[in-house]
Design a protein around this motif. Structure first.
Motif, PDB file in Angstrom:
ATOM      1  N   ARG A  36       6.281 -96.588 107.701  1.00 38.89           N
ATOM      2  CA  ARG A  36       5.051 -97.330 108.002  1.00 38.89           C
ATOM      3  C   ARG A  36       4.302 -97.640 106.717  1.00 38.89           C
ATOM      4  O   ARG A  36       4.319 -96.850 105.779  1.00 38.89           O
ATOM      5  CB  ARG A  36       4.124 -96.511 108.891  1.00 38.89           C
ATOM      6  CG  ARG A  36       4.651 -96.233 110.251  1.00 38.89           C
ATOM      7  CD  ARG A  36       3.677 -95.328 111.030  1.00 38.89           C
ATOM      8  NE  ARG A  36       4.284 -94.867 112.252  1.00 38.89           N
ATOM      9  CZ  ARG A  36       4.210 -95.509 113.412  1.00 38.89           C
ATOM     10  NH1 ARG A  36       3.538 -96.627 113.493  1.00 38.89           N
ATOM     11  NH2 ARG A  36       4.799 -95.023 114.485  1.00 38.89           N
ATOM     12  N   ALA A  37       3.631 -98.777 106.723  1.00 36.70           N
ATOM     13  CA  ALA A  37       2.821 -99.171 105.576  1.00 36.70           C
ATOM     14  C   ALA A  37       1.605 -99.942 106.066  1.00 36.70           C
ATOM     15  O   ALA A  37       1.609-100.504 107.163  1.00 36.70           O
ATOM     16  CB  ALA A  37       3.640-100.023 104.612  1.00 36.70           C
ATOM     17  N   HIS A  38       0.578 -99.960 105.228  1.00 34.93           N
ATOM     18  CA  HIS A  38      -0.679-100.608 105.589  1.00 34.93           C
ATOM     19  C   HIS A  38      -1.036-101.686 104.568  1.00 34.93           C
ATOM     20  O   HIS A  38      -0.668-101.588 103.402  1.00 34.93           O
ATOM     21  CB  HIS A  38      -1.814 -99.579 105.631  1.00 34.93           C
ATOM     22  CG  HIS A  38      -1.593 -98.515 106.650  1.00 34.93           C
ATOM     23  ND1 HIS A  38      -0.812 -97.403 106.398  1.00 34.93           N
ATOM     24  CD2 HIS A  38      -2.027 -98.395 107.926  1.00 34.93           C
ATOM     25  CE1 HIS A  38      -0.792 -96.647 107.482  1.00 34.93           C
ATOM     26  NE2 HIS A  38      -1.510 -97.221 108.423  1.00 34.93           N
ATOM     27  N   ILE A  57      -2.429-112.441 104.717  1.00 41.91           N
ATOM     28  CA  ILE A  57      -2.645-111.652 103.493  1.00 41.91           C
ATOM     29  C   ILE A  57      -2.429-110.167 103.770  1.00 41.91           C
ATOM     30  O   ILE A  57      -1.686-109.494 103.056  1.00 41.91           O
ATOM     31  CB  ILE A  57      -4.046-111.915 102.912  1.00 41.91           C
ATOM     32  CG1 ILE A  57      -4.136-113.362 102.423  1.00 41.91           C
ATOM     33  CG2 ILE A  57      -4.364-110.934 101.789  1.00 41.91           C
ATOM     34  CD1 ILE A  57      -5.537-113.813 102.076  1.00 41.91           C
ATOM     35  N   ALA A  58      -3.077-109.656 104.814  1.00 40.56           N
ATOM     36  CA  ALA A  58      -2.925-108.229 105.144  1.00 40.56           C
ATOM     37  C   ALA A  58      -1.477-107.914 105.509  1.00 40.56           C
ATOM     38  O   ALA A  58      -0.942-106.879 105.106  1.00 40.56           O
ATOM     39  CB  ALA A  58      -3.864-107.854 106.283  1.00 40.56           C
ATOM     40  N   GLY A  59      -0.837-108.803 106.253  1.00 41.65           N
ATOM     41  CA  GLY A  59       0.562-108.607 106.632  1.00 41.65           C
ATOM     42  C   GLY A  59       1.483-108.602 105.431  1.00 41.65           C
ATOM     43  O   GLY A  59       2.385-107.760 105.324  1.00 41.65           O
ATOM     44  N   ALA A  60       1.264-109.530 104.506  1.00 38.34           N
ATOM     45  CA  ALA A  60       2.089-109.584 103.298  1.00 38.34           C
ATOM     46  C   ALA A  60       1.922-108.313 102.471  1.00 38.34           C
ATOM     47  O   ALA A  60       2.901-107.770 101.943  1.00 38.34           O
ATOM     48  CB  ALA A  60       1.727-110.812 102.466  1.00 38.34           C
ATOM     49  N   ARG A  61       0.707-107.828 102.376  1.00 36.96           N
ATOM     50  CA  ARG A  61       0.465-106.588 101.618  1.00 36.96           C
ATOM     51  C   ARG A  61       1.134-105.392 102.283  1.00 36.96           C
ATOM     52  O   ARG A  61       1.688-104.520 101.610  1.00 36.96           O
ATOM     53  CB  ARG A  61      -1.031-106.368 101.444  1.00 36.96           C
ATOM     54  CG  ARG A  61      -1.634-107.365 100.459  1.00 36.96           C
ATOM     55  CD  ARG A  61      -3.125-107.237 100.348  1.00 36.96           C
ATOM     56  NE  ARG A  61      -3.629-108.086  99.280  1.00 36.96           N
ATOM     57  CZ  ARG A  61      -4.888-108.483  99.167  1.00 36.96           C
ATOM     58  NH1 ARG A  61      -5.798-108.086 100.062  1.00 36.96           N
ATOM     59  NH2 ARG A  61      -5.259-109.261  98.172  1.00 36.96           N
ATOM     60  N   ALA A  62       1.098-105.345 103.606  1.00 29.04           N
ATOM     61  CA  ALA A  62       1.763-104.250 104.320  1.00 29.04           C
ATOM     62  C   ALA A  62       3.279-104.332 104.141  1.00 29.04           C
ATOM     63  O   ALA A  62       3.942-103.319 103.913  1.00 29.04           O
ATOM     64  CB  ALA A  62       1.394-104.283 105.808  1.00 29.04           C
ATOM     65  N   ASN A  64       4.866-105.715 101.639  1.00 25.54           N
ATOM     66  CA  ASN A  64       5.161-105.375 100.253  1.00 25.54           C
ATOM     67  C   ASN A  64       5.200-103.856 100.080  1.00 25.54           C
ATOM     68  O   ASN A  64       6.115-103.317  99.447  1.00 25.54           O
ATOM     69  CB  ASN A  64       4.120-106.003  99.325  1.00 25.54           C
ATOM     70  CG  ASN A  64       4.454-105.787  97.875  1.00 25.54           C
ATOM     71  OD1 ASN A  64       5.521-106.169  97.414  1.00 25.54           O
ATOM     72  ND2 ASN A  64       3.542-105.159  97.148  1.00 25.54           N
ATOM     73  N   GLU A  65       4.234-103.167 100.657  1.00 24.27           N
ATOM     74  CA  GLU A  65       4.212-101.704 100.578  1.00 24.27           C
ATOM     75  C   GLU A  65       5.418-101.111 101.311  1.00 24.27           C
ATOM     76  O   GLU A  65       6.029-100.147 100.842  1.00 24.27           O
ATOM     77  CB  GLU A  65       2.906-101.156 101.158  1.00 24.27           C
ATOM     78  CG  GLU A  65       2.817 -99.649 101.197  1.00 24.27           C
ATOM     79  CD  GLU A  65       2.908 -98.979  99.832  1.00 24.27           C
ATOM     80  OE1 GLU A  65       3.373 -97.826  99.776  1.00 24.27           O
ATOM     81  OE2 GLU A  65       2.530 -99.603  98.822  1.00 24.27           O
ATOM     82  N   LEU A  66       5.777-101.696 102.451  1.00 26.36           N
ATOM     83  CA  LEU A  66       6.947-101.237 103.194  1.00 26.36           C
ATOM     84  C   LEU A  66       8.207-101.389 102.336  1.00 26.36           C
ATOM     85  O   LEU A  66       9.039-100.480 102.271  1.00 26.36           O
ATOM     86  CB  LEU A  66       7.078-102.029 104.497  1.00 26.36           C
ATOM     87  CG  LEU A  66       8.147-101.595 105.472  1.00 26.36           C
ATOM     88  CD1 LEU A  66       7.803-100.239 106.069  1.00 26.36           C
ATOM     89  CD2 LEU A  66       8.297-102.624 106.577  1.00 26.36           C
ATOM     90  N   ALA A  67       8.333-102.509 101.653  1.00 27.08           N
ATOM     91  CA  ALA A  67       9.484-102.740 100.779  1.00 27.08           C
ATOM     92  C   ALA A  67       9.546-101.700  99.670  1.00 27.08           C
ATOM     93  O   ALA A  67      10.625-101.167  99.360  1.00 27.08           O
ATOM     94  CB  ALA A  67       9.424-104.152 100.188  1.00 27.08           C
ATOM     95  N   MET A  68       8.409-101.378  99.070  1.00 28.47           N
ATOM     96  CA  MET A  68       8.388-100.391  97.998  1.00 28.47           C
ATOM     97  C   MET A  68       8.785 -99.004  98.519  1.00 28.47           C
ATOM     98  O   MET A  68       9.499 -98.262  97.844  1.00 28.47           O
ATOM     99  CB  MET A  68       7.017-100.351  97.322  1.00 28.47           C
ATOM    100  CG  MET A  68       6.639-101.673  96.641  1.00 28.47           C
ATOM    101  SD  MET A  68       7.890-102.320  95.511  1.00 28.47           S
ATOM    102  CE  MET A  68       7.857-101.084  94.240  1.00 28.47           C
ATOM    103  N   GLN A  69       8.338 -98.662  99.714  1.00 24.93           N
ATOM    104  CA  GLN A  69       8.714 -97.373 100.305  1.00 24.93           C
ATOM    105  C   GLN A  69      10.214 -97.314 100.584  1.00 24.93           C
ATOM    106  O   GLN A  69      10.861 -96.274 100.370  1.00 24.93           O
ATOM    107  CB  GLN A  69       7.931 -97.121 101.590  1.00 24.93           C
ATOM    108  CG  GLN A  69       6.478 -96.801 101.359  1.00 24.93           C
ATOM    109  CD  GLN A  69       5.764 -96.483 102.658  1.00 24.93           C
ATOM    110  OE1 GLN A  69       6.331 -95.860 103.557  1.00 24.93           O
ATOM    111  NE2 GLN A  69       4.515 -96.913 102.765  1.00 24.93           N
TER     112      GLN A  69
END
Length: 91
Positions: A36-38, A57-62, A64-69
């Motif tokens: 999960r990512a936010h 914007i919020a979805g893209a940021r979430a 991106n964080e999901l991809a990094m995890q």
């Protein structure tokens, strides 16, 4: 060589008010792991109220964080399987 079709479904949820949008992205991997990512977005007072833009914007940021995890998870699994410290996986 045998080929296997694998699919992932990413779920996105949004919580919004007049100026803020929060997104949560979740993917369930074939091994049962859930990642999960936010993400968040804030509308400036001078911007028009466009909820869809805040979601993007919020979805893209979430995502991106999901991809990094997921990259970190894969990196850890490579190290665990090989028994050595490998080079970081770059995007």
């Amino acid at each position: 060589m045998m080929q296997t079709a694998v699919g992932w479904h990413v779920e996105m949820e949004f919580l919004e008010d007049d100026t803020h949008t929060r997104a949560v992205a979740m993917v369930r991997l074939p091994d049962g792991t859930e990642v999960r990512a936010h993400g968040h977005a804030s509308r400036h007072d001078s911007d028009s109220n466009q909820p869809r833009v805040g979601e993007e914007i919020a979805g893209a940021r979430a995502l991106n964080e999901l991809a990094m995890q997921l990259l970190s998870k894969a990196h850890g699994e490579i190290d665990a399987d090989s028994g050595r410290h490998s080079h970081p996986i770059n995007v």
